[in-house]
Design a protein around this motif. Structure first.
Motif, short mmCIF file in Angstrom:
data_model
loop_
_atom_site.label_atom_id
_atom_site.label_comp_id
_atom_site.label_asym_id
_atom_site.label_seq_id
_atom_site.Cartn_x
_atom_site.Cartn_y
_atom_site.Cartn_z
N PHE A 41 -14.76 91.79 93.95
CA PHE A 41 -14.64 90.88 92.82
C PHE A 41 -15.26 89.55 93.23
CE2 PHE A 41 -12.12 94.04 91.07
CZ PHE A 41 -11.52 93.69 89.87
N ALA A 42 -16.24 89.08 92.48
CA ALA A 42 -16.90 87.81 92.76
C ALA A 42 -16.91 86.97 91.50
CB ALA A 42 -18.32 88.03 93.27
N GLY A 43 -16.98 85.66 91.67
CA GLY A 43 -17.04 84.80 90.50
C GLY A 43 -17.10 83.34 90.86
N ARG A 44 -17.60 82.56 89.94
CA ARG A 44 -17.65 81.11 90.11
C ARG A 44 -16.23 80.56 90.22
NH1 ARG A 44 -21.47 77.13 89.18
NH2 ARG A 44 -20.65 75.11 88.51
N TYR B 26 -4.11 84.68 95.25
CA TYR B 26 -3.73 83.28 95.18
C TYR B 26 -4.50 82.56 94.08
CZ TYR B 26 -2.87 78.45 96.54
OH TYR B 26 -2.51 77.14 96.54
N VAL B 27 -3.78 81.91 93.17
CA VAL B 27 -4.39 81.13 92.10
C VAL B 27 -4.23 79.67 92.45
CG1 VAL B 27 -4.40 80.59 89.64
CG2 VAL B 27 -3.83 82.89 90.40
N SER B 28 -5.34 79.02 92.79
CA SER B 28 -5.28 77.62 93.19
C SER B 28 -5.59 76.69 92.03
CB SER B 28 -6.30 77.37 94.32
OG SER B 28 -6.35 75.99 94.63
N LYS B 29 -4.88 75.57 91.99
CA LYS B 29 -5.20 74.54 91.00
C LYS B 29 -6.41 73.73 91.44
CE LYS B 29 -0.47 74.11 89.30
NZ LYS B 29 0.70 73.21 89.10
N THR B 30 -6.85 73.94 92.67
CA THR B 30 -8.03 73.26 93.19
C THR B 30 -9.15 74.28 93.33
OG1 THR B 30 -6.63 71.76 94.46
CG2 THR B 30 -8.96 71.85 95.05
N PRO B 31 -10.14 74.29 92.41
CA PRO B 31 -11.23 75.26 92.49
C PRO B 31 -11.94 75.18 93.83
CG PRO B 31 -11.28 74.10 90.39
CD PRO B 31 -10.26 73.41 91.24
N GLY B 32 -12.30 76.34 94.37
CA GLY B 32 -13.02 76.38 95.63
C GLY B 32 -12.14 76.44 96.85
N PRO C 182 -14.75 84.86 98.13
CA PRO C 182 -14.54 83.43 97.86
C PRO C 182 -15.25 83.00 96.57
CG PRO C 182 -15.20 83.77 100.15
CD PRO C 182 -15.38 85.08 99.45
N GLY C 183 -14.58 82.14 95.81
CA GLY C 183 -15.23 81.58 94.64
C GLY C 183 -16.41 80.71 95.05
N TYR C 184 -17.40 80.64 94.20
CA TYR C 184 -18.60 79.88 94.56
C TYR C 184 -18.90 78.81 93.50
CZ TYR C 184 -20.54 83.49 91.44
OH TYR C 184 -20.77 84.36 90.39
N GLY C 185 -19.61 77.76 93.93
CA GLY C 185 -20.13 76.80 92.98
C GLY C 185 -19.33 75.54 92.79
N TYR C 186 -18.26 75.34 93.56
CA TYR C 186 -17.48 74.12 93.36
C TYR C 186 -18.10 72.98 94.15
CZ TYR C 186 -13.51 71.01 92.76
OH TYR C 186 -12.70 69.94 92.43
N HIS D 164 -21.77 78.21 104.69
CA HIS D 164 -21.10 79.36 105.33
C HIS D 164 -20.75 80.41 104.28
CE1 HIS D 164 -18.41 81.72 107.81
NE2 HIS D 164 -17.43 81.51 106.94
N TRP D 165 -20.16 79.99 103.17
CA TRP D 165 -19.80 80.92 102.10
C TRP D 165 -21.02 81.67 101.60
CZ3 TRP D 165 -16.20 77.72 98.36
CH2 TRP D 165 -15.04 77.38 99.03
#
Length: 209
Positions: A28-31, A51-57, A77-81, A91-92
Motif C-alpha cells: 500500500f503506497a500513497g501521498r 498508525y494514523v498520525s495527525k502529522t503527515p509524513g 512510508p507516505g510520500y510528498g510531505y 532516503h524514503w
C-alpha cells in the motif's frame, strides 16, 4: 472470515536488507495524508492496526502485516510531505523506488489517492517506478464521502479514462468513514493472492542502499 479480518502486525524495517525473505506481499503506497493508514484500519476492521498520525509524513518505516499462509500487506512510508527533512526524504525515495522496482515477493501495488486530488506528480512517480514490473496496480480513491454524487462520478471517470488502455491498472472509490468500497478491495487483493504462487523461501535478500 474476510481477507483482512485476521490481519496482524508482523514487523517494521527501515533497510531493504531487513525485508522478510519469505512469503508474497501486496504493498500500500500513497501521498502523505491521503488516508492510507485509515484505509488499512477500515479494511481490517481495527481502529489502531496501522498508525494514523495527525502529522503527515511521520511514518518513516516499511511496516509488515500478516494475513497468514505467508501472505503479507506492506504499508509503505507516505510520500510528498514538504516539512520532512531533505535527507529523510531522499532516503524514503531511494527505499521506495528500489522496493517497488526490485522486490521479488511483491505481487501488486495498491495506490491510495485522495479522491479530491488524484494523480499528483508524486503519484505518477510511484507509477513510473512500478508499472515497468508488469504487476497489477489498484488505485483506491479515498475520502469519497467528501464528494457529492456528481463529483464521485467525475473523479472515478477521470482516473479510469487516463488508464483505459492499460489493463494493468484498476480503479475504485473508497470511504473509511462510511466503510464503502471494502468488498471491492478485498476481491482485488484476494484475486492477486489466489493467482500467484509463493516465491521460494530461498530468495536472495535485496541489496540495501
Amino acid at each position: 472470515m474476510s481477507l483482512f479480518q485476521g490481519l496482524t502486525f508482523l514487523t517494521t524495517v527501515n533497510d531493504l536488507k531487513a525485508l522478510p525473505p519469505e512469503g508474497i506481499e501486496v504493498a500500500f503506497a500513497g501521498r502523505s495524508n491521503a488516508g492510507k493508514s485509515s484505509a488499512i484500519n477500515t479494511l481490517a476492521n481495527h481502529t489502531r492496526l496501522a498508525y494514523v498520525s495527525k502529522t503527515p509524513g511521520r511514518t518513516q518505516h516499511i511496516n509488515y502485516f500478516d494475513f497468514g499462509a505467508e501472505r503479507r500487506l506492506v504499508d509503505l512510508p507516505g510520500y510528498g510531505y514538504a516539512a520532512v527533512p531533505e535527507a529523510v526524504r531522499r532516503h524514503w525515495q531511494g527505499l521506495l523506488g528500489k522496493y517497488l522496482e526490485s522486490r521479488p515477493n511483491l505481487i501488486g501495488l495498491v495506490l491510495i489517492m485522495d479522491s479530491r486530488r488524484p494523480l499528483t506528480d508524486l503519484d505518477r512517480v510511484m507509477l513510473e517506478f512500478f508499472l515497468p514490473t508488469g504487476k497489477p496496480v489498484h488505485c483506491v480513491l479515498t475520502k469519497s464521502d467528501k464528494l457529492n454524487n456528481q463529483e464521485k462520478v467525475l473523479a472515478l471517470r477521470g482516473v479510469k479514462d487516463e488508464f483505459k488502455n492499460n489493463p494493468q491498472i484498476t480503479v475504485q472509490l473508497f470511504s473509511s468513514l462510511k466503510k464503502q468500497g471494502v468488498a471491492e478491495v478485498e476481491n482485488v487483493i484476494g484475486g492477486w493472492f489466489d493467482s500467484v504462487q509463493q516465491p521460494s523461501e530461498s530468495l536472495e535478500p535485496m541489496d540495501g542502499e
